[in-house]
Design an enzyme around this catalytic site. Structure first.
Site, short mmCIF file in Angstrom:
data_model
loop_
_atom_site.label_atom_id
_atom_site.label_comp_id
_atom_site.label_asym_id
_atom_site.label_seq_id
_atom_site.Cartn_x
_atom_site.Cartn_y
_atom_site.Cartn_z
N ARG A 190 0.59 -1.31 -0.13
CA ARG A 190 0.04 -0.12 0.47
C ARG A 190 0.79 0.64 0.34
O ARG A 190 1.66 0.94 0.92
CB ARG A 190 -1.23 0.03 1.82
CG ARG A 190 -1.79 1.01 1.05
CD ARG A 190 -2.98 1.12 2.36
NE ARG A 190 -1.80 1.61 3.49
CZ ARG A 190 -2.49 1.83 4.66
NH1 ARG A 190 -3.78 1.65 5.50
NH2 ARG A 190 -1.32 1.96 5.61
N CYS A 204 0.28 5.62 0.71
CA CYS A 204 -0.90 6.59 0.95
C CYS A 204 -0.10 7.95 0.89
O CYS A 204 0.48 7.71 1.83
CB CYS A 204 -1.23 6.24 2.88
SG CYS A 204 -2.60 7.51 3.19
#
Length: 124
Positions: free
Chosen positions: A101, A103
């Protein structure tokens, strides 16, 4: 290459598709907290994040994938101070499956959303 479209998620609000399947990989467009009918969820960041995941689940299903087959997620947030709340909801949907991920905080999102998420997943 196959375009993915489902009525269970909001229609694209520009010249793009909800997602694309190439070989056995699904690439989603960013999902914001619009309902399938195109209405913006005006709630707090947690409520908006839940709607984003409903949209992601719908386009993943249409593509023949699921949250369990996501290999990479990119999360765009309006305010990094909301990171913990978004992360809490994110964890509810991914559980023990922990895809890679990124962000990032951004200046502004479409429709002034508080969060947008896009994913890459294996098609079953």
């Amino acid at each position: 290459m196959k375009k993915v479209h489902t009525e269970m998620a909001p229609a694209a609000i520009g010249p793009y598709s909800q997602g694309i399947v190439v070989n056995n990989m699904f690439y989603s467009s960013g999902q914001i907290p619009l309902t399938a009918g195109g209405i913006m969820v005006d709630g707090n960041v947690k409520e908006q994040t839940h709607q984003v995941f409903k949209n992601l689940q719908a386009v993943l299903k249409e593509a023949g994938a699921s949250l369990e087959t996501v290999v990479k997620a990119t999360v765009f947030i309006k305010d990094m101070n909301d990171f913990a709340e978004i992360n809490e909801v994110y964890g509810e949907y991914f559980g023990e499956h922990k895809p890679a991920r990124s962000c990032v905080e951004v200046a502004r999102l479409p429709k002034d959303a508080l969060v947008e998420i896009e994913v890459i997943a294996l098609v079953k």
